[in-house]
Design a protein around this motif. Structure first.
Motif, PDB file in Angstrom:
ATOM      1  N   ALA A  86       0.697  -1.157   0.022  1.00 58.28           N
ATOM      2  CA  ALA A  86      -0.037  -0.020  -0.048  1.00 58.28           C
ATOM      3  C   ALA A  86       1.056   1.168  -0.029  1.00 58.28           C
ATOM      4  CB  ALA A  86      -1.072   0.045   1.170  1.00 58.28           C
ATOM      5  N   ASP A  89      -0.429   6.689   3.755  1.00 64.31           N
ATOM      6  CA  ASP A  89      -1.991   7.068   3.816  1.00 64.31           C
ATOM      7  C   ASP A  89      -1.579   8.432   4.350  1.00 64.31           C
ATOM      8  OD1 ASP A  89      -4.095   8.191   4.600  1.00 64.31           O
ATOM      9  OD2 ASP A  89      -4.720   6.081   5.770  1.00 64.31           O
ATOM     10  N   SER A  92      -2.880   9.859   7.618  1.00 65.28           N
ATOM     11  CA  SER A  92      -2.443   8.928   8.980  1.00 65.28           C
ATOM     12  C   SER A  92      -1.424   9.422   9.973  1.00 65.28           C
ATOM     13  CB  SER A  92      -2.115   7.486   8.678  1.00 65.28           C
ATOM     14  OG  SER A  92      -0.879   7.655   7.850  1.00 65.28           O
ATOM     15  N   LYS A 116       6.822  -6.278   7.406  1.00 61.80           N
ATOM     16  CA  LYS A 116       6.014  -5.538   6.529  1.00 61.80           C
ATOM     17  C   LYS A 116       5.705  -4.057   6.905  1.00 61.80           C
ATOM     18  CE  LYS A 116       2.032  -5.362   9.784  1.00 61.80           C
ATOM     19  NZ  LYS A 116       0.676  -5.324   9.878  1.00 61.80           N
ATOM     20  N   ASP A 135       3.189   0.964   7.621  1.00 63.50           N
ATOM     21  CA  ASP A 135       2.532  -0.318   7.594  1.00 63.50           C
ATOM     22  C   ASP A 135       2.373  -0.674   6.057  1.00 63.50           C
ATOM     23  OD1 ASP A 135       1.157  -2.492   7.439  1.00 63.50           O
ATOM     24  OD2 ASP A 135       0.424  -2.228   9.502  1.00 63.50           O
ATOM     25  N   ARG A 136       3.072  -1.474   5.362  1.00 64.59           N
ATOM     26  CA  ARG A 136       2.687  -1.658   3.804  1.00 64.59           C
ATOM     27  C   ARG A 136       1.361  -2.439   3.739  1.00 64.59           C
ATOM     28  NH1 ARG A 136       6.759   0.498   0.602  1.00 64.59           N
ATOM     29  NH2 ARG A 136       4.974   0.559  -0.636  1.00 64.59           N
ATOM     30  N   GLU A 137       0.746  -2.959   4.740  1.00 61.36           N
ATOM     31  CA  GLU A 137      -0.551  -3.666   4.457  1.00 61.36           C
ATOM     32  C   GLU A 137      -1.621  -2.510   4.025  1.00 61.36           C
ATOM     33  OE1 GLU A 137      -1.610  -7.310   6.301  1.00 61.36           O
ATOM     34  OE2 GLU A 137       0.049  -6.579   7.827  1.00 61.36           O
ATOM     35  N   ASN A 138      -1.481  -1.490   4.942  1.00 57.02           N
ATOM     36  CA  ASN A 138      -2.663  -0.564   4.937  1.00 57.02           C
ATOM     37  C   ASN A 138      -2.046   0.800   4.517  1.00 57.02           C
ATOM     38  OD1 ASN A 138      -1.528   0.409   7.252  1.00 57.02           O
ATOM     39  ND2 ASN A 138      -3.266  -0.758   8.480  1.00 57.02           N
ATOM     40  N   LYS A 140      -0.667   3.031   6.683  1.00 55.90           N
ATOM     41  CA  LYS A 140      -0.859   4.035   7.761  1.00 55.90           C
ATOM     42  C   LYS A 140       0.646   4.249   8.412  1.00 55.90           C
ATOM     43  CE  LYS A 140      -5.279   3.812   8.634  1.00 55.90           C
ATOM     44  NZ  LYS A 140      -6.082   4.672   7.580  1.00 55.90           N
TER      45      LYS A 140
END
Length: 193
Positions: A86, A89, A92, A116, A135-138, A140
């Motif tokens: 991701a 953001d 965030s 991650k 955080d590369r999942e979301n 943020k």
């Protein structure tokens, strides 16, 4: 058309000749043309070795402690994130918009911390760096930490060393340079005691 170019080319040639001939005195430097500056440079110039032997014990203590954390295996990451990465953001974190270009460029590194996360380091002046942890999942931004002498981290470990040990630093004089070890727990850095 050739008549129109004649005078600008002549002017350009004269400018180049004058610029090249003005630096003919090879022995002159900035200090020699400014006597006060020359005296100050002679007085203030430091000849310091790259290794500070006087504070070797303190450096060795920081180095050994840091290596113990990193080599213990207690902080290894078992599962690496393999999904789509991701982007950051920007909503965030309050500073994200200010550094949006640097964050975007830094995100190109991919996952570089704790399985991650991407750490993006941005300079904030002399001996100052801000480290954003994303955080590369979301996408943020979960943490932002500021240091004076860089950071060391790995994609296979949850250990984040702020101001890693450096033998050239006088830790007695630079309080903000002291190494600090953190563990990333649930997206937050916690100091290791």
């Amino acid at each position: 058309m050739q008549k129109n170019l004649k005078y600008p080319l002549l002017l350009l040639s004269v400018t180049i000749v004058c610029a090249c001939s003005s630096g003919s005195d090879e022995d002159k430097n900035l200090a020699s043309t400014h006597p006060k500056l020359e005296k100050q440079l002679d007085r203030d110039t430091a000849n310091m070795s790259m290794r500070n032997e006087e504070y070797e014990d303190l450096y060795q203590r920081y180095r050994i402690t840091t290596e113990e954390y990193e080599n213990s295996g207690n902080y290894n990451v078992k599962n690496m994130f393999r999904g789509k990465l991701a982007p950051a953001d920007e909503a965030s974190h309050s500073d994200a918009r200010t550094y949006q270009t640097a964050l975007r460029e830094g995100m190109a590194q991919g996952v570089n911390f704790a399985g991650k996360y991407t750490v993006v380091t941005i300079g904030c002046g002399t001996a100052c760096q801000q480290h954003f942890i994303v955080d590369r999942e979301n996408g943020k931004i979960v943490e932002k930490i500021q240091g004076s002498a860089g950071a060391r981290f790995s994609k296979n470990s949850r250990i984040f060393i702020l101001n890693p040990p450096d033998s050239t630093i006088n830790y007695n004089e630079c309080q903000d340079c002291k190494p600090q070890a953190y563990e990333l727990v649930d997206g937050k850095l916690q100091a290791i005691k």
